[in-house]
Design a protein around this motif. Structure first.
Motif, PDB file in Angstrom:
ATOM      1  N   MET A  75       0.840  -1.198   0.000  1.00 44.75           N
ATOM      2  CA  MET A  75       0.000   0.000   0.000  1.00 44.75           C
ATOM      3  C   MET A  75       0.870   1.241   0.000  1.00 44.75           C
ATOM      4  SD  MET A  75      -2.853  -1.137   2.821  1.00 44.75           S
ATOM      5  CE  MET A  75      -3.639   0.452   2.744  1.00 44.75           C
ATOM      6  N   ASP A  76       0.604   2.136  -0.935  1.00 37.66           N
ATOM      7  CA  ASP A  76       1.310   3.410  -0.990  1.00 37.66           C
ATOM      8  C   ASP A  76       0.684   4.324   0.056  1.00 37.66           C
ATOM      9  OD1 ASP A  76       2.397   5.913  -1.597  1.00 37.66           O
ATOM     10  OD2 ASP A  76       2.408   5.503  -3.743  1.00 37.66           O
ATOM     11  N   VAL A 113       3.302   5.782   9.713  1.00 36.70           N
ATOM     12  CA  VAL A 113       2.116   4.924   9.613  1.00 36.70           C
ATOM     13  C   VAL A 113       2.419   3.566  10.247  1.00 36.70           C
ATOM     14  CG1 VAL A 113       0.569   3.718   8.017  1.00 36.70           C
ATOM     15  CG2 VAL A 113       1.186   6.103   7.581  1.00 36.70           C
ATOM     16  N   LEU A 114       3.560   2.987   9.901  1.00 40.12           N
ATOM     17  CA  LEU A 114       3.955   1.699  10.466  1.00 40.12           C
ATOM     18  C   LEU A 114       4.021   1.771  11.990  1.00 40.12           C
ATOM     19  CD1 LEU A 114       6.317  -0.842   9.111  1.00 40.12           C
ATOM     20  CD2 LEU A 114       6.940   0.088  11.319  1.00 40.12           C
ATOM     21  N   LYS A 163       7.655  -2.895   6.129  1.00 37.73           N
ATOM     22  CA  LYS A 163       7.867  -1.806   5.186  1.00 37.73           C
ATOM     23  C   LYS A 163       9.109  -2.109   4.371  1.00 37.73           C
ATOM     24  CE  LYS A 163       9.515   2.559   6.110  1.00 37.73           C
ATOM     25  NZ  LYS A 163      10.326   2.696   4.952  1.00 37.73           N
ATOM     26  N   PRO A 164       8.994  -2.068   3.043  1.00 40.14           N
ATOM     27  CA  PRO A 164      10.188  -2.267   2.228  1.00 40.14           C
ATOM     28  C   PRO A 164      11.223  -1.180   2.522  1.00 40.14           C
ATOM     29  CG  PRO A 164       8.208  -2.346   0.871  1.00 40.14           C
ATOM     30  CD  PRO A 164       7.795  -1.870   2.219  1.00 40.14           C
ATOM     31  N   ARG A 221       8.208   4.118   0.542  1.00 43.90           N
ATOM     32  CA  ARG A 221       6.978   4.852   0.855  1.00 43.90           C
ATOM     33  C   ARG A 221       5.786   3.906   1.023  1.00 43.90           C
ATOM     34  NH1 ARG A 221       7.324   4.840  -4.615  1.00 43.90           N
ATOM     35  NH2 ARG A 221       5.383   4.432  -5.710  1.00 43.90           N
ATOM     36  N   LEU A 222       6.022   2.614   0.807  1.00 50.54           N
ATOM     37  CA  LEU A 222       4.976   1.599   0.885  1.00 50.54           C
ATOM     38  C   LEU A 222       4.979   0.904   2.238  1.00 50.54           C
ATOM     39  CD1 LEU A 222       5.690  -0.160  -2.526  1.00 50.54           C
ATOM     40  CD2 LEU A 222       4.075   1.697  -2.108  1.00 50.54           C
ATOM     41  N   ILE A 223       3.822   0.332   2.590  1.00 50.52           N
ATOM     42  CA  ILE A 223       3.769  -0.619   3.688  1.00 50.52           C
ATOM     43  C   ILE A 223       3.297  -1.937   3.093  1.00 50.52           C
ATOM     44  CG2 ILE A 223       3.437   1.058   5.530  1.00 50.52           C
ATOM     45  CD1 ILE A 223       0.438   0.397   5.501  1.00 50.52           C
TER      46      ILE A 223
END
Length: 67
Positions: A6-7, A18-19, A31-32, A39-41
């Motif tokens: 998810m972006d 967010v994480l 998270k990558p 910026r993704l989870i």
């Protein structure tokens, strides 16, 4: 695969926030770290009850970040 990426709509620092917000609500995600993907989870697909927990936690987290 059993996950979706998810972006978060921001940069890597925002995704980390967010994480952290999800972790504070006892929701563990990843998270990558690769440049451009940070910026993704990464959210694993779970049972319906687990998906509901995630949906509530992400909504609360994002609402808290919006102020």
């Amino acid at each position: 695969t059993n996950f979706v990426a998810m972006d978060c709509g921001g940069d890597g620092a925002f995704a980390r926030t967010v994480l952290d917000g999800l972790a504070a609500r006892d929701v563990f995600i990843r998270k990558p770290t690769a440049r451009g993907l940070d910026r993704l989870i990464r959210v694993s697909i779970g049972l319906p009850g687990e998906v509901e927990i995630f949906a509530e936690a992400i909504a609360d987290t994002l609402a808290g970040l919006r102020g």
